[in-house]
Design a protein around this motif. Structure first.
Motif, short mmCIF file in Angstrom:
data_model
loop_
_atom_site.label_atom_id
_atom_site.label_comp_id
_atom_site.label_asym_id
_atom_site.label_seq_id
_atom_site.Cartn_x
_atom_site.Cartn_y
_atom_site.Cartn_z
N LEU A 84 0.85 -1.19 0.00
CA LEU A 84 0.00 0.00 0.00
C LEU A 84 0.89 1.24 0.00
O LEU A 84 1.83 1.34 0.77
CB LEU A 84 -0.89 0.03 1.24
CG LEU A 84 -1.97 -1.04 1.30
CD1 LEU A 84 -1.92 -1.76 2.62
CD2 LEU A 84 -3.33 -0.42 1.08
N TYR A 85 0.57 2.17 -0.87
CA TYR A 85 1.35 3.40 -0.93
C TYR A 85 0.52 4.48 -1.60
O TYR A 85 -0.53 4.22 -2.18
CB TYR A 85 2.66 3.18 -1.69
CG TYR A 85 2.49 2.64 -3.09
CD1 TYR A 85 2.35 3.49 -4.19
CD2 TYR A 85 2.46 1.27 -3.32
CE1 TYR A 85 2.18 2.99 -5.46
CE2 TYR A 85 2.29 0.76 -4.60
CZ TYR A 85 2.16 1.62 -5.66
OH TYR A 85 1.98 1.12 -6.93
N ASP A 130 -1.44 -3.13 -4.00
CA ASP A 130 -0.93 -4.29 -4.72
C ASP A 130 -0.98 -5.48 -3.77
O ASP A 130 -0.17 -5.58 -2.84
CB ASP A 130 0.50 -4.03 -5.19
CG ASP A 130 1.05 -5.16 -6.05
OD1 ASP A 130 0.44 -6.26 -6.07
OD2 ASP A 130 2.08 -4.96 -6.70
N LEU A 131 -1.94 -6.36 -3.96
CA LEU A 131 -2.13 -7.47 -3.04
C LEU A 131 -1.00 -8.49 -3.09
O LEU A 131 -0.80 -9.25 -2.14
CB LEU A 131 -3.47 -8.18 -3.33
CG LEU A 131 -4.72 -7.39 -2.93
CD1 LEU A 131 -5.97 -8.14 -3.39
CD2 LEU A 131 -4.78 -7.13 -1.44
N GLY A 132 -0.27 -8.52 -4.20
CA GLY A 132 0.85 -9.45 -4.29
C GLY A 132 0.42 -10.88 -4.07
O GLY A 132 -0.43 -11.42 -4.78
N SER A 157 -6.92 -11.39 -1.12
CA SER A 157 -7.97 -10.43 -0.78
C SER A 157 -7.42 -9.37 0.16
O SER A 157 -6.35 -9.55 0.77
CB SER A 157 -9.16 -11.13 -0.12
OG SER A 157 -8.78 -11.65 1.15
N LYS A 158 -8.16 -8.27 0.29
CA LYS A 158 -7.78 -7.23 1.25
C LYS A 158 -7.85 -7.79 2.67
O LYS A 158 -7.05 -7.41 3.53
CB LYS A 158 -8.71 -6.02 1.11
CG LYS A 158 -8.64 -5.33 -0.23
CD LYS A 158 -9.41 -4.03 -0.23
CE LYS A 158 -10.90 -4.22 0.04
NZ LYS A 158 -11.55 -5.02 -1.01
N ALA A 182 -2.60 -10.44 7.72
CA ALA A 182 -1.14 -10.54 7.71
C ALA A 182 -0.49 -9.34 8.37
O ALA A 182 0.51 -9.47 9.09
CB ALA A 182 -0.65 -10.68 6.27
N LEU A 183 -1.06 -8.15 8.16
CA LEU A 183 -0.51 -6.95 8.79
C LEU A 183 -0.65 -7.00 10.31
O LEU A 183 0.27 -6.63 11.04
CB LEU A 183 -1.20 -5.70 8.23
CG LEU A 183 -0.86 -5.34 6.78
CD1 LEU A 183 -1.78 -4.23 6.27
CD2 LEU A 183 0.60 -4.91 6.66
#
Length: 277
Positions: A115-116, A127-129, A133-134, A140-141
């Motif tokens: 995210l940027y 960019d989910l990479g 999903s979000k 993960a964050l």
């Protein structure tokens, strides 16, 4: 995070992008003492960013011209991400009751951030990479936040016996310092870790849409749990040995990653709220 293109002002010749009002301030920190502050990005150009520190934020710090700061939030120009800079000017805005700062962005890095804020578009970029999903990215964050906070506690647990071997103090002095300094810090870190772990478990188990997570999270409490419990200079002075510096440096490296992690969570929530509106 929608932006608009106004005319040029503030003595800058570059075309810049103005941010709309944001409800949630991000976390920044100063190079010199690692103290954190909350800020709102206001407008941006190729090498400059204007930020505001309103009176209503909880964490306020007075920044000075010439000070270097970490924004802990990537602003992307072409293929480079800027996350730090130096204060070039400051002034008070009576209308918004905010201290404004002009930041010259510096030291770009070619680093991937999911995210940027991209300066030549009108939206947050996502960019989910590897994530599908979000929601998976958000989980993960939060997991990373737990691991980083846990790492800080591990370093603190190593610091106590390390200091006991080096300290040139009487046993009474050492026991008193251990109780007042170390145990109090470790207790607060442990409590904050438990709080972050509880949020992580809740988000993972409920697996709700990102746009609704704000309904179950107290952002003020979460921010307080993320911010440092450690006053570096106080510990250095109390212990009176440079041998603790590598431990303190390692802790502050994890803390800076935590602030970037917090800002990433915040920007993902803002992004998802915009999509839902």
């Amino acid at each position: 995070m929608e932006v608009q293109q106004p005319g040029l002002s503030d003595g800058r010749r570059e075309q810049r992008l103005d941010f709309e009002s944001l409800l949630f301030p991000f976390l920044g920190s100063r190079f010199i003492d690692h103290d954190t502050f909350e800020y709102l990005p206001m407008d941006i150009s190729f090498q400059g960013l204007k930020i505001a520190i309103p009176k209503w934020v909880v964490k306020r710090e007075l920044l000075k011209v010439g000070q270097w700061i970490y924004l802990h939030l990537p602003f992307r120009f072409a293929d480079r991400a800027y996350t730090e800079g130096v204060v070039r000017w400051t002034r008070w805005n009576e209308d918004t009751q905010s201290q404004l700062y002009g930041i010259e962005m510096a030291n770009p890095r070619n680093v991937f951030y999911p995210l940027y804020i991209h300066t030549d578009t009108r939206n947050i970029r996502l960019d989910l990479g590897e994530y599908d999903s979000k929601e998976a990215l958000l989980i993960a964050l939060f997991k990373d936040a737990v691991l980083l906070k846990r790492g800080i506690l591990i370093y603190l647990n190593h610091l106590v016996p390390f200091y006991s071997r080096l300290a040139e103090r009487s046993r009474d002095d050492y026991d008193r310092l251990k109780g007042i300094l170390f145990e109090d810090i470790r207790k607060r870190v442990s409590q904050n870790l438990e709080f972050v772990e509880e949020i992580y478990r809740s988000v993972r188990q409920q697996n709700q849409p990102v746009s609704t997570v704000l309904e179950t999270i107290d952002l003020n409490q979460f921010r307080e749990a993320i911010c440092s419990e450690i006053q570096r200079e106080v510990i250095k002075t109390a212990l009176n040995t440079e041998a603790v510096v590598p431990y303190l440096d390692a802790i502050q490296t994890l803390e800076k990653k935590l602030y970037t992690n917090y800002n990433a969570i915040l920007i993902l929530l803002i992004y998802s709220l915009q999509l839902a509106s």
